[in-house]
Design a protein around this motif. Structure first.
Motif, PDB file in Angstrom:
ATOM      1  N   GLU A 117       0.823  -1.207   0.000  1.00 52.57           N
ATOM      2  CA  GLU A 117       0.000   0.000   0.000  1.00 52.57           C
ATOM      3  C   GLU A 117       0.858   1.258   0.000  1.00 52.57           C
ATOM      4  O   GLU A 117       0.547   2.233  -0.672  1.00 52.57           O
ATOM      5  CB  GLU A 117      -0.924  -0.012   1.223  1.00 52.57           C
ATOM      6  CG  GLU A 117      -1.859   1.150   1.325  1.00 52.57           C
ATOM      7  CD  GLU A 117      -2.917   1.181   0.241  1.00 52.57           C
ATOM      8  OE1 GLU A 117      -3.367   2.289  -0.104  1.00 52.57           O
ATOM      9  OE2 GLU A 117      -3.280   0.111  -0.273  1.00 52.57           O
ATOM     10  N   ARG A 136      -8.907  -4.563   1.372  1.00 54.67           N
ATOM     11  CA  ARG A 136      -7.448  -4.758   1.363  1.00 54.67           C
ATOM     12  C   ARG A 136      -6.746  -3.537   1.963  1.00 54.67           C
ATOM     13  O   ARG A 136      -5.828  -3.667   2.769  1.00 54.67           O
ATOM     14  CB  ARG A 136      -6.994  -5.003  -0.074  1.00 54.67           C
ATOM     15  CG  ARG A 136      -5.609  -5.580  -0.210  1.00 54.67           C
ATOM     16  CD  ARG A 136      -5.331  -6.037  -1.623  1.00 54.67           C
ATOM     17  NE  ARG A 136      -5.494  -4.968  -2.590  1.00 54.67           N
ATOM     18  CZ  ARG A 136      -6.395  -4.968  -3.585  1.00 54.67           C
ATOM     19  NH1 ARG A 136      -7.217  -5.986  -3.744  1.00 54.67           N
ATOM     20  NH2 ARG A 136      -6.478  -3.961  -4.422  1.00 54.67           N
ATOM     21  N   ASN A 137      -7.221  -2.354   1.583  1.00 51.95           N
ATOM     22  CA  ASN A 137      -6.645  -1.117   2.101  1.00 51.95           C
ATOM     23  C   ASN A 137      -6.832  -1.018   3.613  1.00 51.95           C
ATOM     24  O   ASN A 137      -5.912  -0.645   4.346  1.00 51.95           O
ATOM     25  CB  ASN A 137      -7.297   0.076   1.395  1.00 51.95           C
ATOM     26  CG  ASN A 137      -6.798   1.397   1.931  1.00 51.95           C
ATOM     27  OD1 ASN A 137      -7.385   1.962   2.840  1.00 51.95           O
ATOM     28  ND2 ASN A 137      -5.708   1.891   1.374  1.00 51.95           N
TER      29      ASN A 137
END
Length: 196
Positions: free
Chosen positions: A105, A152-153
């Motif tokens: 990320e 996911r973030n």
């Protein structure tokens, strides 16, 4: 029990993930990893010829777990109860590999690695197909991709939560997102006999 070379590789991968996260993928050298482990640079290079190979080893357990997840749940969307089990399994994978997700990320160079990019693209497409019933509907495809990307973030950025807390919160969010009511037809798409 893992053989000594395998344990050494695993430890190198763990140290590499810590340093990649702290200093970035590009900002971490093989020498830095060797120093952190108390071994020579040659000892690291014996197991991993390049930093790209080391990053692949860091990411591989997550991709192996994703493959196992698909082997267990199948590749097609199921009924609500099956979908809930699939969400539970997927959230577990996200939480287990939150450290890798945080790296990808925050570090574009790591995320752009050919190995990582190829695997992420492959699994992202499979996940979208798993969690939507109408895979041919572009609107639903985009909805699922945004939802999965958000999950996911969230797994990557909420480091203040314990694994148990993050698992609970992510699963609750996922169930709300994917348990939503089916979208209503627009007025224009209704049959003439259904209204004015």
């Amino acid at each position: 029990m893992a053989a000594a070379p395998e344990r050494t590789r695993d430890r190198m991968s763990r140290v590499a993930l810590e340093l990649f996260t702290a200093h970035s993928y590009e900002g971490t050298s093989i020498q830095m990893i060797a120093t952190a482990m108390g071994v020579s640079k040659a000892a690291v290079s014996y197991h991993f010829r390049t930093k790209e190979e080391l990053l692949a080893a860091v990411a591989e357990p997550a991709f192996n777990d994703l493959q196992r997840f698909f082997d267990e749940v199948g590749a097609e969307p199921g009924k609500a109860a099956q979908r809930r089990l699939a969400l539970k399994g997927y959230v577990s994978v996200l939480v287990k590999h939150r450290g890798l997700l945080a790296l990808l990320e925050q570090d574009p160079a790591a995320a752009a690695s050919p190995f990582v990019r190829e695997k992420m693209t492959h699994f992202a497409q499979r996940l979208v197909g798993l969690f939507i019933e109408d895979a041919s509907n572009p609107k639903e495809q985009v909805y699922a991709a945004v939802a999965l990307g958000g999950m996911r973030n969230a797994a990557a950025v909420f480091s203040m939560f314990s694994d148990a807390e993050l698992n609970q919160y992510l699963l609750a969010a996922a169930e709300r997102i994917f348990g939503r009511a089916a979208p209503r037809k627009s007025r224009a798409s209704r049959s003439p006999s259904s209204g004015r």
